[in-house]
Scaffold this active site. Structure first.
Site, mmCIF file in Angstrom:
data_model
loop_
_atom_site.group_PDB
_atom_site.id
_atom_site.type_symbol
_atom_site.label_atom_id
_atom_site.label_comp_id
_atom_site.label_asym_id
_atom_site.label_seq_id
_atom_site.Cartn_x
_atom_site.Cartn_y
_atom_site.Cartn_z
ATOM 1 N N ASP A 94 0.950 -1.254 0.108
ATOM 2 C CA ASP A 94 -0.032 0.018 0.001
ATOM 3 C C ASP A 94 0.899 1.200 -0.048
ATOM 4 O OD1 ASP A 94 0.831 -0.089 2.464
ATOM 5 O OD2 ASP A 94 -1.227 0.084 3.442
ATOM 6 N N SER A 95 2.159 1.005 -0.090
ATOM 7 C CA SER A 95 2.980 2.076 -0.323
ATOM 8 C C SER A 95 2.746 2.778 -1.613
ATOM 9 C CB SER A 95 4.632 1.798 -0.105
ATOM 10 O OG SER A 95 4.801 0.554 -0.987
ATOM 11 N N ASP A 154 -1.206 -6.435 -0.209
ATOM 12 C CA ASP A 154 -1.034 -5.737 1.038
ATOM 13 C C ASP A 154 -2.348 -5.193 1.450
ATOM 14 O OD1 ASP A 154 0.109 -4.842 3.183
ATOM 15 O OD2 ASP A 154 1.020 -2.847 2.219
ATOM 16 N N LYS A 187 -0.915 -9.416 3.250
ATOM 17 C CA LYS A 187 -0.118 -9.152 4.344
ATOM 18 C C LYS A 187 -0.921 -7.875 5.258
ATOM 19 C CE LYS A 187 3.183 -5.780 3.851
ATOM 20 N NZ LYS A 187 2.718 -4.605 4.791
ATOM 21 N N GLU A 230 -1.108 -5.420 8.748
ATOM 22 C CA GLU A 230 -0.248 -4.665 9.692
ATOM 23 C C GLU A 230 -0.688 -5.017 11.084
ATOM 24 O OE1 GLU A 230 0.412 -0.454 9.028
ATOM 25 O OE2 GLU A 230 1.143 -0.839 6.824
ATOM 26 N N GLU A 271 9.652 -4.312 10.315
ATOM 27 C CA GLU A 271 10.131 -3.047 9.742
ATOM 28 C C GLU A 271 10.577 -2.164 10.829
ATOM 29 O OE1 GLU A 271 7.149 -1.119 7.287
ATOM 30 O OE2 GLU A 271 8.618 0.897 7.027
HETATM 31 O O1 KIV Z 1 3.423 -1.253 1.627
HETATM 32 C C1 KIV Z 1 4.539 -1.541 1.584
HETATM 33 O O2 KIV Z 1 5.108 -1.307 0.746
HETATM 34 C C2 KIV Z 1 4.823 -2.034 2.861
HETATM 35 C C3 KIV Z 1 6.232 -1.897 3.315
HETATM 36 C C4 KIV Z 1 6.706 -0.592 3.896
HETATM 37 C C5 KIV Z 1 6.820 -3.063 3.980
HETATM 38 O O3 KIV Z 1 4.100 -2.571 3.633
#
Ligand code: KIV
Length: 281
Positions: free
Chosen positions: A45-46, A84, A114, A116, A183
């Site tokens: 989600d970056s 994500d 994934k 968080e 992280e």
């Molecule tokens: O969204 C992403 O790229 C991530 C990384 C910062 C681990 O979750």
């Protein structure tokens, strides 16, 4: 190389073979990552910051993630892909978390998701795993809750904070996750966790363990707004792109481009074309 399975990642942990992975958000970047031979790809989600231009990951939607995961799958058909889960796609309830996790698999053919958080999302990890979906946990610095954590700050640097990180790691494994991403945590804490857990433990800015992740836009030198301390730059792609655009602009304005080699040539003779033009003048 054959597409990896979860068993490969377990074997790699047992045999001490490092996993090298990067983020990708679109078809092209994913195809380069697959050509290079990465072990897996995170459609993070970056994307909110490096692709969509937001100043955090919070505005990213499920539809954004699904659309980018589909593009990455088209670009990297033989690579393990981690989808994500964006902010508010799993926080409200276990049921909503399962439904949204399922969308990643059904609509975008990713291999796992994934999310968080540690202890506070343990029931989500359990519910998604019970639905037959592989879950990777993500602890330490968790960007979706960075405002609660006081910004994008490293975790586990003092004893109290390290204890919290270790408790989160144990909770993620206990809840059924198949892997864990840590992280921005000091290497001593990460290494302790990687030895303690049976599941593979990967790092982004958390030192050596079972594998390393970097954000493609950071490692390629593409994202100019901010580079985290842990992001080693392997290229300076932004300057290559800006230079190429500048050269193109200059050649268009001076008439150098397009030169003969970039033109389609007529098949009949010039006089016939002159006659044709006269018909319309
Ligand atoms: O969204 C992403 O790229 C991530 C990384 C910062 C681990 O979750």
């Amino acid at each position: 190389m054959a597409k990896r399975t979860v068993l490969d990642f377990m074997r790699m942990k047992r045999q001490g073979e490092q996993v090298a992975w990067v983020t990708a958000y679109d078809y092209l970047m994913a195809s380069y990552a697959e050509q290079a031979g990465v072990d897996m790809i995170l459609v993070g989600d970056s994307m909110g910051m490096v692709i969509l231009g937001y100043d955090s990951t919070v505005p990213v939607t499920m539809d954004d993630c699904i659309s980018h995961c589909k593009a990455v799958r088209r670009g990297a058909p033989n690579t393990w892909i981690v989808g994500d889960m964006p902010f508010l796609s799993y926080q409200a309830s276990d049921e909503e978390a399962v439904r949204n996790a399922g969308r990643f698999l059904k609509e975008a053919q990713v291999d796992c998701i994934k999310l968080e958080g540690g202890r506070r999302v343990a029931s989500r990890i359990r519910a998604i795993t019970d639905a037959g979906i592989l879950v990777m946990g993500h602890i330490g610095l968790t960007p979706q809750s960075s405002s609660q954590l006081g910004g994008f700050k490293a975790r586990g640097r003092d004893i109290d904070s390290a204890r919290e990180v270790i408790k989160d790691a144990l909770a993620v494994q206990e809840a059924g996750a198949y892997a864990l991403l840590i992280e921005a945590v000091p290497p001593q804490v990460t290494q302790f966790i990687a030895k303690k857990l049976d599941i593979p433990v990967y790092s982004i800015g958390a030192g050596p363990c079972d594998g390393q992740l970097l954000i493609c836009a950071d490692m390629l030198g593409m994202y100019q707004a901010f580079t985290p301390k842990f992001a080693k730059k392997y290229a300076n792609v932004s300057s290559v792109i800006v230079n190429a655009f500048q050269q193109y602009i200059s050649e268009v304005k001076t008439g150098i481009f397009p030169s003969d080699e970039y033109l389609y040539h007529i098949k009949d003779n010039e006089e016939d074309f002159e006659k044709l033009f006269k018909e319309f003048s």
